[in-house]
Design a protein around this motif. Structure first.
Motif, PDB file in Angstrom:
ATOM      1  N   ARG A 199     -27.932  13.665   2.630  1.00  0.00           N
ATOM      2  CA  ARG A 199     -27.744  13.985   1.210  1.00  0.00           C
ATOM      3  C   ARG A 199     -26.303  13.690   0.789  1.00  0.00           C
ATOM      4  NH1 ARG A 199     -29.136  20.147   2.019  1.00  0.00           N
ATOM      5  NH2 ARG A 199     -30.936  19.871   3.374  1.00  0.00           N
ATOM      6  N   PRO A 200     -26.087  13.486  -0.525  1.00  0.00           N
ATOM      7  CA  PRO A 200     -24.709  13.332  -1.018  1.00  0.00           C
ATOM      8  C   PRO A 200     -23.872  14.557  -0.643  1.00  0.00           C
ATOM      9  CG  PRO A 200     -26.275  12.699  -2.705  1.00  0.00           C
ATOM     10  CD  PRO A 200     -27.077  13.329  -1.599  1.00  0.00           C
ATOM     11  N   ALA A 201     -22.605  14.330  -0.360  1.00  0.00           N
ATOM     12  CA  ALA A 201     -21.692  15.393   0.082  1.00  0.00           C
ATOM     13  C   ALA A 201     -21.140  16.161  -1.118  1.00  0.00           C
ATOM     14  CB  ALA A 201     -20.566  14.799   0.920  1.00  0.00           C
ATOM     15  N   THR A 202     -21.983  16.993  -1.697  1.00  0.00           N
ATOM     16  CA  THR A 202     -21.559  17.809  -2.836  1.00  0.00           C
ATOM     17  C   THR A 202     -21.295  19.259  -2.438  1.00  0.00           C
ATOM     18  OG1 THR A 202     -23.869  18.231  -3.413  1.00  0.00           O
ATOM     19  CG2 THR A 202     -22.780  16.373  -4.520  1.00  0.00           C
ATOM     20  N   ALA A 203     -21.695  19.648  -1.237  1.00  0.00           N
ATOM     21  CA  ALA A 203     -21.491  21.019  -0.755  1.00  0.00           C
ATOM     22  C   ALA A 203     -20.173  21.068   0.019  1.00  0.00           C
ATOM     23  CB  ALA A 203     -22.654  21.453   0.123  1.00  0.00           C
ATOM     24  N   PHE A 204     -19.124  21.556  -0.629  1.00  0.00           N
ATOM     25  CA  PHE A 204     -17.800  21.578  -0.015  1.00  0.00           C
ATOM     26  C   PHE A 204     -17.792  22.327   1.320  1.00  0.00           C
ATOM     27  CE2 PHE A 204     -13.796  23.897   0.668  1.00  0.00           C
ATOM     28  CZ  PHE A 204     -13.002  22.814   1.000  1.00  0.00           C
ATOM     29  N   GLU A 205     -18.494  23.439   1.415  1.00  0.00           N
ATOM     30  CA  GLU A 205     -18.494  24.218   2.649  1.00  0.00           C
ATOM     31  C   GLU A 205     -19.014  23.379   3.811  1.00  0.00           C
ATOM     32  OE1 GLU A 205     -20.095  25.193  -0.190  1.00  0.00           O
ATOM     33  OE2 GLU A 205     -18.519  26.527  -0.912  1.00  0.00           O
ATOM     34  N   ASP A 206     -20.004  22.544   3.550  1.00  0.00           N
ATOM     35  CA  ASP A 206     -20.562  21.710   4.612  1.00  0.00           C
ATOM     36  C   ASP A 206     -19.616  20.560   4.961  1.00  0.00           C
ATOM     37  OD1 ASP A 206     -22.727  23.395   4.686  1.00  0.00           O
ATOM     38  OD2 ASP A 206     -24.014  22.101   3.484  1.00  0.00           O
ATOM     39  N   LEU A 210     -13.147  16.394  -4.935  1.00  0.00           N
ATOM     40  CA  LEU A 210     -13.893  15.156  -4.707  1.00  0.00           C
ATOM     41  C   LEU A 210     -15.392  15.418  -4.573  1.00  0.00           C
ATOM     42  CD1 LEU A 210     -11.551  13.284  -2.187  1.00  0.00           C
ATOM     43  CD2 LEU A 210     -11.857  12.795  -4.627  1.00  0.00           C
ATOM     44  N   CYS A 211     -15.750  16.565  -4.019  1.00  0.00           N
ATOM     45  CA  CYS A 211     -17.169  16.908  -3.862  1.00  0.00           C
ATOM     46  C   CYS A 211     -17.859  17.100  -5.214  1.00  0.00           C
ATOM     47  CB  CYS A 211     -17.331  18.170  -3.017  1.00  0.00           C
ATOM     48  SG  CYS A 211     -16.977  17.918  -1.264  1.00  0.00           S
ATOM     49  N   GLN A 212     -17.076  17.360  -6.247  1.00  0.00           N
ATOM     50  CA  GLN A 212     -17.642  17.569  -7.585  1.00  0.00           C
ATOM     51  C   GLN A 212     -17.654  16.287  -8.415  1.00  0.00           C
ATOM     52  OE1 GLN A 212     -19.119  20.505  -7.806  1.00  0.00           O
ATOM     53  NE2 GLN A 212     -18.245  20.735  -5.769  1.00  0.00           N
ATOM     54  N   GLU A 213     -17.041  15.220  -7.892  1.00  0.00           N
ATOM     55  CA  GLU A 213     -16.989  13.957  -8.629  1.00  0.00           C
ATOM     56  C   GLU A 213     -18.270  13.155  -8.417  1.00  0.00           C
ATOM     57  OE1 GLU A 213     -13.492  11.726  -7.610  1.00  0.00           O
ATOM     58  OE2 GLU A 213     -12.151  13.214  -8.500  1.00  0.00           O
ATOM     59  N   ASP A 214     -18.456  12.156  -9.271  1.00  0.00           N
ATOM     60  CA  ASP A 214     -19.554  11.220  -9.107  1.00  0.00           C
ATOM     61  C   ASP A 214     -18.965   9.835  -8.933  1.00  0.00           C
ATOM     62  OD1 ASP A 214     -22.057  10.104  -8.959  1.00  0.00           O
ATOM     63  OD2 ASP A 214     -22.332  10.001 -11.133  1.00  0.00           O
ATOM     64  N   PRO A 215     -19.041   9.254  -7.774  1.00  0.00           N
ATOM     65  CA  PRO A 215     -19.760   9.735  -6.596  1.00  0.00           C
ATOM     66  C   PRO A 215     -18.928  10.719  -5.779  1.00  0.00           C
ATOM     67  CG  PRO A 215     -18.841   7.584  -6.125  1.00  0.00           C
ATOM     68  CD  PRO A 215     -18.497   7.891  -7.557  1.00  0.00           C
ATOM     69  N   PRO A 216     -19.615  11.610  -5.056  1.00  0.00           N
ATOM     70  CA  PRO A 216     -18.891  12.481  -4.120  1.00  0.00           C
ATOM     71  C   PRO A 216     -18.337  11.651  -2.962  1.00  0.00           C
ATOM     72  CG  PRO A 216     -21.259  12.815  -3.916  1.00  0.00           C
ATOM     73  CD  PRO A 216     -21.042  11.871  -5.068  1.00  0.00           C
ATOM     74  N   PRO A 217     -17.550  12.258  -2.071  1.00  0.00           N
ATOM     75  CA  PRO A 217     -16.810  11.486  -1.067  1.00  0.00           C
ATOM     76  C   PRO A 217     -17.608  10.917   0.101  1.00  0.00           C
ATOM     77  CG  PRO A 217     -16.414  13.804  -0.747  1.00  0.00           C
ATOM     78  CD  PRO A 217     -17.215  13.672  -2.007  1.00  0.00           C
ATOM     79  N   PRO A 275     -16.545   3.139  -2.947  1.00  0.00           N
ATOM     80  CA  PRO A 275     -16.166   1.766  -3.294  1.00  0.00           C
ATOM     81  C   PRO A 275     -14.823   1.402  -2.633  1.00  0.00           C
ATOM     82  CG  PRO A 275     -16.928   2.913  -5.244  1.00  0.00           C
ATOM     83  CD  PRO A 275     -16.800   3.945  -4.152  1.00  0.00           C
ATOM     84  N   ARG A 276     -14.770   0.246  -2.001  1.00  0.00           N
ATOM     85  CA  ARG A 276     -13.556  -0.187  -1.298  1.00  0.00           C
ATOM     86  C   ARG A 276     -12.345  -0.167  -2.225  1.00  0.00           C
ATOM     87  NH1 ARG A 276     -12.203  -4.791   3.078  1.00  0.00           N
ATOM     88  NH2 ARG A 276      -9.998  -4.947   2.606  1.00  0.00           N
ATOM     89  N   ALA A 277     -12.544  -0.527  -3.489  1.00  0.00           N
ATOM     90  CA  ALA A 277     -11.430  -0.571  -4.442  1.00  0.00           C
ATOM     91  C   ALA A 277     -10.742   0.785  -4.586  1.00  0.00           C
ATOM     92  CB  ALA A 277     -11.931  -1.055  -5.803  1.00  0.00           C
ATOM     93  N   PHE A 291     -27.030   5.541  -0.245  1.00  0.00           N
ATOM     94  CA  PHE A 291     -26.178   6.159  -1.264  1.00  0.00           C
ATOM     95  C   PHE A 291     -25.420   5.087  -2.042  1.00  0.00           C
ATOM     96  CE2 PHE A 291     -22.044   8.121  -2.385  1.00  0.00           C
ATOM     97  CZ  PHE A 291     -22.495   9.164  -3.191  1.00  0.00           C
ATOM     98  N   ALA A 292     -24.840   4.127  -1.333  1.00  0.00           N
ATOM     99  CA  ALA A 292     -24.112   3.038  -1.988  1.00  0.00           C
ATOM    100  C   ALA A 292     -25.046   2.214  -2.877  1.00  0.00           C
ATOM    101  CB  ALA A 292     -23.425   2.159  -0.948  1.00  0.00           C
ATOM    102  N   VAL A 293     -26.241   1.918  -2.370  1.00  0.00           N
ATOM    103  CA  VAL A 293     -27.235   1.178  -3.155  1.00  0.00           C
ATOM    104  C   VAL A 293     -27.567   1.930  -4.435  1.00  0.00           C
ATOM    105  CG1 VAL A 293     -29.671   0.456  -3.198  1.00  0.00           C
ATOM    106  CG2 VAL A 293     -28.250  -0.077  -1.218  1.00  0.00           C
ATOM    107  N   SER A 294     -27.741   3.242  -4.331  1.00  0.00           N
ATOM    108  CA  SER A 294     -28.097   4.044  -5.511  1.00  0.00           C
ATOM    109  C   SER A 294     -26.988   4.052  -6.557  1.00  0.00           C
ATOM    110  CB  SER A 294     -28.445   5.482  -5.098  1.00  0.00           C
ATOM    111  OG  SER A 294     -27.282   6.224  -4.773  1.00  0.00           O
ATOM    112  N   HIS A 295     -25.783   3.658  -6.160  1.00  0.00           N
ATOM    113  CA  HIS A 295     -24.659   3.570  -7.084  1.00  0.00           C
ATOM    114  C   HIS A 295     -24.306   2.117  -7.423  1.00  0.00           C
ATOM    115  CE1 HIS A 295     -24.230   7.809  -6.066  1.00  0.00           C
ATOM    116  NE2 HIS A 295     -23.495   7.920  -7.147  1.00  0.00           N
TER     117      HIS A 295
END
Length: 190
Positions: free
Chosen positions: A6-13, A55-62, A80-82, A128-132
Motif C-alpha cells: 500500500r502507499p506509505a501514508t501511515a507515518f507510524e508504519d 511527506l506521508c501526507q503528500e501526494d504522492p507519499p514517499p 519521481p527521479r526529478a 504505485f509509479a504506474v498509477s501516478h
C-alpha cells in the motif's frame, strides 16, 4: 502469507520500517537520496521524522509499505527521479529524457526476510509509479554476481531482484555499495 503493498501514508508504519530506535537520533529515515545533500545534512534529530511525517501526507507519499495482515513488514522508497538526489547525481547517470521514477531503498523487517517480500515491494513500487503516470521506473542495485551483500547495505537491491521484476540493465554507474558496482536498471512501462 498474503502480502499487501500500500502507499506509505501511515507515518507510524514508515517509522517502524525506517525510523531510528531513538526519536532524537540523526539517522537515515530514507531521506539520503530524497533530499539534496545540504538539506539532508542540516536535518537532525526529530526534524527528520517530522519531515517524513509531512511527506506521508503528500501526494504522492514517499513510498510503499508491505503488510502481512495488520503487521508492516517492508518498505520501498519510490518517487519521481526529478524530485530526488539522483536528478543531480554525479555517479548515477541519467538515461534519456523521460520523467522516470526511482526506487532506491527496499527494506524487509528482520524475521520476515527470505519470504519473497522484496519482490512484492518492488512490484508494488512499480504499480504505485504506474498509477501516478510514470513512463518508466529505475533502480540502482548492486551487480553482485551472486555474492553476499552486507545486510546494512542490501537496501539498494540486487541485479537479480530487479531482473526478476522485468527490469533490464540500462547503464553502468560510478557508484559502489558494499564492494559491488551499482548498475542502472530500468523498466519501460506501456
Amino acid at each position: 502469507m498474503v502480502i499487501e503493498v500500500r502507499p506509505a501514508t501511515a507515518f507510524e508504519d514508515v517509522a517502524t520500517m525506517v525510523g531510528p530506535r531513538r526519536v532524537d537520533a540523526t539517522a537515515c529515515w530514507c531521506l539520503s537520496y530524497r533530499l539534496p545533500a545540504k538539506q539532508n545534512a542540516a536535518l537532525t534529530g526529530r526534524d527528520r521524522g517530522d519531515l517524513v511525517q509531512r511527506l506521508c501526507q503528500e501526494d504522492p507519499p514517499p513510498g510503499v509499505l508491505a503488510y502481512d495482515g495488520d503487521d508492516v513488514v517492508g518498505w520501498a522508497a519510490v518517487h519521481p527521479r526529478a524530485g530526488t538526489a539522483f536528478a543531480r547525481s554525479r555517479t548515477i547517470p541519467r538515461v534519456g529524457d523521460a520523467d522516470v521514477w526511482s526506487v532506491w531503498c527496499i527494506r524487509v523487517r528482520p524475521g520476515h526476510r527470505g519470504k519473497g517480500i522484496s519482490h512484492r515491494l518492488l512490484a508494488g513500487a512499480v504499480d504505485f509509479a504506474v498509477s501516478h503516470g510514470a513512463p518508466a521506473v529505475e533502480g540502482y542495485p548492486v551487480d553482485n554476481a551472486g555474492g553476499k551483500v552486507d545486510t546494512t547495505m542490501a537496501y539498494v537491491g540486487t541485479r537479480r531482484l530487479f531482473e526478476a521484476a522485468g527490469f533490464t540493465k540500462a547503464a553502468d554507474t560510478a557508484s559502489v555499495v558494499s564492494g559491488f558496482p551499482r548498475i542502472l536498471m530500468r523498466l519501460e512501462l506501456p
